[in-house]
Design a protein around this motif. Structure first.
Motif, PDB file in Angstrom:
ATOM      1  N   HIS A   2     -39.521   0.771  -6.391  1.00  0.00           N
ATOM      2  CA  HIS A   2     -39.817  -0.025  -5.202  1.00  0.00           C
ATOM      3  C   HIS A   2     -41.293  -0.440  -5.250  1.00  0.00           C
ATOM      4  N   LEU A   3     -41.541  -1.749  -5.168  1.00  0.00           N
ATOM      5  CA  LEU A   3     -42.898  -2.296  -5.218  1.00  0.00           C
ATOM      6  C   LEU A   3     -43.272  -2.879  -3.865  1.00  0.00           C
ATOM      7  N   GLN A   4     -44.469  -2.510  -3.407  1.00  0.00           N
ATOM      8  CA  GLN A   4     -45.012  -3.079  -2.173  1.00  0.00           C
ATOM      9  C   GLN A   4     -46.443  -3.521  -2.460  1.00  0.00           C
ATOM     10  N   ILE A   5     -46.742  -4.801  -2.167  1.00  0.00           N
ATOM     11  CA  ILE A   5     -48.087  -5.356  -2.343  1.00  0.00           C
ATOM     12  C   ILE A   5     -48.627  -5.695  -0.966  1.00  0.00           C
ATOM     13  N   ILE A   6     -49.752  -5.056  -0.612  1.00  0.00           N
ATOM     14  CA  ILE A   6     -50.331  -5.203   0.719  1.00  0.00           C
ATOM     15  C   ILE A   6     -51.726  -5.809   0.593  1.00  0.00           C
ATOM     16  N   THR A   7     -52.006  -6.835   1.402  1.00  0.00           N
ATOM     17  CA  THR A   7     -53.332  -7.446   1.476  1.00  0.00           C
ATOM     18  C   THR A   7     -53.828  -7.299   2.914  1.00  0.00           C
ATOM     19  N   PRO A   8     -55.087  -7.652   3.188  1.00  0.00           N
ATOM     20  CA  PRO A   8     -55.582  -7.556   4.571  1.00  0.00           C
ATOM     21  C   PRO A   8     -54.783  -8.405   5.565  1.00  0.00           C
ATOM     22  N   GLU A  14     -42.466  -7.245  -1.232  1.00  0.00           N
ATOM     23  CA  GLU A  14     -41.793  -5.958  -1.166  1.00  0.00           C
ATOM     24  C   GLU A  14     -40.410  -6.125  -1.762  1.00  0.00           C
ATOM     25  N   GLY A  15     -40.074  -5.255  -2.715  1.00  0.00           N
ATOM     26  CA  GLY A  15     -38.753  -5.333  -3.325  1.00  0.00           C
ATOM     27  C   GLY A  15     -38.600  -4.371  -4.479  1.00  0.00           C
ATOM     28  N   GLU A  16     -37.411  -4.375  -5.052  1.00  0.00           N
ATOM     29  CA  GLU A  16     -37.089  -3.506  -6.179  1.00  0.00           C
ATOM     30  C   GLU A  16     -37.426  -4.229  -7.484  1.00  0.00           C
ATOM     31  N   VAL A  17     -38.030  -3.502  -8.424  1.00  0.00           N
ATOM     32  CA  VAL A  17     -38.387  -4.050  -9.731  1.00  0.00           C
ATOM     33  C   VAL A  17     -37.991  -3.058 -10.818  1.00  0.00           C
ATOM     34  N   LYS A  18     -37.775  -3.572 -12.025  1.00  0.00           N
ATOM     35  CA  LYS A  18     -37.441  -2.722 -13.173  1.00  0.00           C
ATOM     36  C   LYS A  18     -38.650  -2.509 -14.073  1.00  0.00           C
ATOM     37  N   ARG A  19     -39.652  -3.408 -13.928  1.00  0.00           N
ATOM     38  CA  ARG A  19     -40.854  -3.345 -14.761  1.00  0.00           C
ATOM     39  C   ARG A  19     -42.021  -3.864 -13.929  1.00  0.00           C
ATOM     40  N   PHE A  20     -43.197  -3.257 -14.133  1.00  0.00           N
ATOM     41  CA  PHE A  20     -44.390  -3.634 -13.374  1.00  0.00           C
ATOM     42  C   PHE A  20     -45.571  -3.614 -14.334  1.00  0.00           C
ATOM     43  N   GLN A  21     -46.255  -4.744 -14.474  1.00  0.00           N
ATOM     44  CA  GLN A  21     -47.365  -4.862 -15.423  1.00  0.00           C
ATOM     45  C   GLN A  21     -48.561  -5.515 -14.733  1.00  0.00           C
ATOM     46  N   PHE A  22     -49.772  -4.993 -15.032  1.00  0.00           N
ATOM     47  CA  PHE A  22     -50.981  -5.539 -14.421  1.00  0.00           C
ATOM     48  C   PHE A  22     -52.181  -5.222 -15.312  1.00  0.00           C
ATOM     49  N   THR A  23     -53.311  -5.855 -15.015  1.00  0.00           N
ATOM     50  CA  THR A  23     -54.545  -5.576 -15.739  1.00  0.00           C
ATOM     51  C   THR A  23     -55.391  -4.626 -14.910  1.00  0.00           C
ATOM     52  N   GLY A  45     -55.986 -10.973 -10.884  1.00  0.00           N
ATOM     53  CA  GLY A  45     -55.132 -11.669 -11.843  1.00  0.00           C
ATOM     54  C   GLY A  45     -53.694 -11.618 -11.389  1.00  0.00           C
ATOM     55  N   SER A  46     -52.786 -11.622 -12.342  1.00  0.00           N
ATOM     56  CA  SER A  46     -51.356 -11.631 -12.030  1.00  0.00           C
ATOM     57  C   SER A  46     -50.722 -10.269 -12.266  1.00  0.00           C
ATOM     58  N   ILE A  47     -49.863  -9.915 -11.341  1.00  0.00           N
ATOM     59  CA  ILE A  47     -48.979  -8.769 -11.495  1.00  0.00           C
ATOM     60  C   ILE A  47     -47.659  -9.343 -11.979  1.00  0.00           C
ATOM     61  N   HIS A  48     -47.089  -8.725 -13.000  1.00  0.00           N
ATOM     62  CA  HIS A  48     -45.834  -9.234 -13.556  1.00  0.00           C
ATOM     63  C   HIS A  48     -44.714  -8.222 -13.366  1.00  0.00           C
ATOM     64  N   THR A  49     -43.569  -8.718 -12.923  1.00  0.00           N
ATOM     65  CA  THR A  49     -42.339  -7.938 -12.894  1.00  0.00           C
ATOM     66  C   THR A  49     -41.408  -8.567 -13.921  1.00  0.00           C
ATOM     67  N   GLU A  50     -40.191  -8.084 -13.996  1.00  0.00           N
ATOM     68  CA  GLU A  50     -39.258  -8.649 -14.966  1.00  0.00           C
ATOM     69  C   GLU A  50     -38.895 -10.098 -14.642  1.00  0.00           C
ATOM     70  N   SER A  51     -39.133 -10.536 -13.418  1.00  0.00           N
ATOM     71  CA  SER A  51     -38.681 -11.875 -13.040  1.00  0.00           C
ATOM     72  C   SER A  51     -39.747 -12.792 -12.446  1.00  0.00           C
ATOM     73  N   ASN A  65     -43.144   8.869  -7.748  1.00  0.00           N
ATOM     74  CA  ASN A  65     -41.704   8.933  -7.467  1.00  0.00           C
ATOM     75  C   ASN A  65     -41.051   7.550  -7.444  1.00  0.00           C
ATOM     76  N   ASP A  66     -41.405   6.715  -8.410  1.00  0.00           N
ATOM     77  CA  ASP A  66     -40.875   5.346  -8.534  1.00  0.00           C
ATOM     78  C   ASP A  66     -41.191   4.461  -7.329  1.00  0.00           C
ATOM     79  N   GLU A  67     -42.217   4.809  -6.572  1.00  0.00           N
ATOM     80  CA  GLU A  67     -42.734   3.983  -5.489  1.00  0.00           C
ATOM     81  C   GLU A  67     -44.089   3.446  -5.943  1.00  0.00           C
ATOM     82  N   ILE A  68     -44.226   2.131  -6.010  1.00  0.00           N
ATOM     83  CA  ILE A  68     -45.488   1.505  -6.419  1.00  0.00           C
ATOM     84  C   ILE A  68     -46.095   0.819  -5.206  1.00  0.00           C
ATOM     85  N   LYS A  69     -47.324   1.210  -4.868  1.00  0.00           N
ATOM     86  CA  LYS A  69     -48.044   0.562  -3.779  1.00  0.00           C
ATOM     87  C   LYS A  69     -49.290  -0.080  -4.352  1.00  0.00           C
ATOM     88  N   VAL A  70     -49.470  -1.345  -4.035  1.00  0.00           N
ATOM     89  CA  VAL A  70     -50.649  -2.095  -4.438  1.00  0.00           C
ATOM     90  C   VAL A  70     -51.364  -2.510  -3.162  1.00  0.00           C
TER      91      VAL A  70
END
Length: 81
Positions: A2-8, A14-23, A45-51, A65-70
């Motif tokens: 589960h990926l969640q990206i939070i900004t000010p 917010e959603g389910e991803v199989k792969r998460f890549q970033f710099t 830069g860019s965060i990349h998921t499988e799609s 625990n497979d929870e990604i918070k950005v």
């Protein structure tokens, strides 16, 4: 995972991803399901998921625990003048 990206301004993604890549501050990082807990600095830069690719500013990534918070600044707009 589960990926969640939070900004000010609120939740950008917010959603389910199989792969998460970033710099990170030390280079390119990729998370797959079952990754060990970790906190890393996110470079603008860019965060990349499988799609898809999601633009973000500088921030922090936490996985546990497979929870990604950005938590990051919004991506800067390029001046097209």
């Amino acid at each position: 995972m589960h990926l969640q990206i939070i900004t000010p301004t609120g939740t950008q993604y917010e959603g389910e991803v199989k792969r998460f890549q970033f710099t990170s501050a030390t280079g390119l990082m990729e998370f797959l399901p079952g990754h060990a807990p970790m906190i890393a600095e996110l470079k603008e830069g860019s965060i990349h998921t499988e799609s898809e690719a999601i633009n973000c500013g500088n921030g922090v990534v936490r996985i546990e625990n497979d929870e990604i918070k950005v938590v990051c600044e919004p991506a800067r707009q390029l001046d097209e003048s």
